[in-house]
Design a protein around this motif. Structure first.
Motif, short mmCIF file in Angstrom:
data_model
loop_
_atom_site.label_atom_id
_atom_site.label_comp_id
_atom_site.label_asym_id
_atom_site.label_seq_id
_atom_site.Cartn_x
_atom_site.Cartn_y
_atom_site.Cartn_z
N SER A 113 2.92 -0.15 3.45
CA SER A 113 3.17 -1.56 3.73
C SER A 113 3.74 -2.21 2.48
CB SER A 113 1.88 -2.28 4.16
OG SER A 113 0.98 -2.34 3.08
N GLY A 114 4.50 -3.27 2.68
CA GLY A 114 5.15 -3.93 1.55
C GLY A 114 6.34 -3.13 1.09
N ASP A 141 9.59 -1.31 0.54
CA ASP A 141 10.67 -1.01 1.47
C ASP A 141 10.14 -0.22 2.68
OD1 ASP A 141 10.12 1.35 0.23
OD2 ASP A 141 12.18 1.82 -0.28
N SER A 142 8.88 -0.46 3.05
CA SER A 142 8.26 0.25 4.16
C SER A 142 9.03 0.02 5.45
CB SER A 142 6.82 -0.22 4.36
OG SER A 142 6.28 0.29 5.55
N THR A 143 9.16 1.05 6.25
CA THR A 143 9.81 0.90 7.56
C THR A 143 8.91 0.12 8.50
OG1 THR A 143 8.90 3.02 8.29
CG2 THR A 143 11.12 3.02 7.37
N HIS A 144 7.61 0.00 8.17
CA HIS A 144 6.68 -0.75 9.01
C HIS A 144 6.45 -2.16 8.48
CE1 HIS A 144 6.07 2.99 10.96
NE2 HIS A 144 5.36 3.53 9.99
N ASP A 145 7.18 -2.57 7.44
CA ASP A 145 7.01 -3.89 6.84
C ASP A 145 7.45 -4.95 7.85
OD1 ASP A 145 6.94 -6.16 5.28
OD2 ASP A 145 8.10 -5.31 3.64
N PRO A 146 6.55 -5.88 8.23
CA PRO A 146 6.94 -6.90 9.20
C PRO A 146 7.95 -7.90 8.65
CG PRO A 146 4.75 -7.34 8.37
CD PRO A 146 5.18 -6.01 7.80
N THR A 164 0.85 -1.19 0.00
CA THR A 164 0.00 0.00 0.00
C THR A 164 0.88 1.24 0.00
OG1 THR A 164 -1.68 -1.19 1.27
CG2 THR A 164 -1.88 1.21 1.20
N TYR A 165 0.56 2.17 -0.87
CA TYR A 165 1.31 3.41 -1.02
C TYR A 165 0.35 4.58 -0.85
CZ TYR A 165 4.75 0.22 -2.87
OH TYR A 165 5.64 -0.81 -3.00
N LYS A 166 0.80 5.64 -0.18
CA LYS A 166 -0.04 6.81 0.06
C LYS A 166 0.55 8.02 -0.65
CE LYS A 166 0.01 9.21 3.94
NZ LYS A 166 -0.16 9.64 5.33
N CYS A 167 -0.28 8.71 -1.43
CA CYS A 167 0.16 9.93 -2.10
C CYS A 167 0.61 10.93 -1.05
CB CYS A 167 -0.99 10.50 -2.93
SG CYS A 167 -0.61 12.10 -3.67
N ASN A 168 1.80 11.49 -1.23
CA ASN A 168 2.29 12.43 -0.22
C ASN A 168 1.74 13.84 -0.41
OD1 ASN A 168 3.86 13.33 -2.33
ND2 ASN A 168 5.82 13.07 -1.30
N GLN A 169 0.81 14.00 -1.36
CA GLN A 169 0.16 15.31 -1.53
C GLN A 169 -1.28 15.29 -1.02
OE1 GLN A 169 1.00 17.66 -5.04
NE2 GLN A 169 -1.19 17.93 -5.36
N CYS A 170 -2.08 14.32 -1.49
CA CYS A 170 -3.51 14.32 -1.12
C CYS A 170 -3.89 13.19 -0.18
CB CYS A 170 -4.39 14.27 -2.37
SG CYS A 170 -4.44 12.65 -3.19
N GLY A 171 -2.99 12.22 0.05
CA GLY A 171 -3.28 11.12 0.97
C GLY A 171 -3.98 9.93 0.35
N TYR A 172 -4.23 9.96 -0.97
CA TYR A 172 -4.88 8.83 -1.64
C TYR A 172 -4.06 7.56 -1.40
CZ TYR A 172 -6.89 6.00 -5.39
OH TYR A 172 -7.50 5.00 -6.11
#
Length: 61
Positions: free
Chosen positions: A48-49, A51-56, A15-23
């Motif tokens: 998530s997934g 290279d996320s720093t929160h990737d388990p 999952t990727y979040k737009c760093n402008q609008c949050g989509y």
């Protein structure tokens, strides 16, 4: 936070979040990230997934 992921980059499933609008964009397989379908921005934060720093499982690709 990791560096923003630009549109056009090869991306792992996650999952990727737009760093402008949050989509939030969910990618189910490795493919190129498109520009944000909501605002056209070209950069994402990895939630998530990938290279996320929160990737388990950061060592699994």
């Amino acid at each position: 936070m990791a560096d923003p992921v630009p549109a056009g980059s090869d991306a792992s499933a996650g999952t990727y979040k737009c760093n402008q609008c949050g989509y939030r964009l969910q990618v189910t397989s490795t493919k190129h990230l498109p520009p944000c379908p909501s605002c056209g921005n070209g950069y994402y934060e990895t939630l998530s997934g990938g290279d996320s720093t929160h990737d388990p499982y950061p060592d699994r690709h």
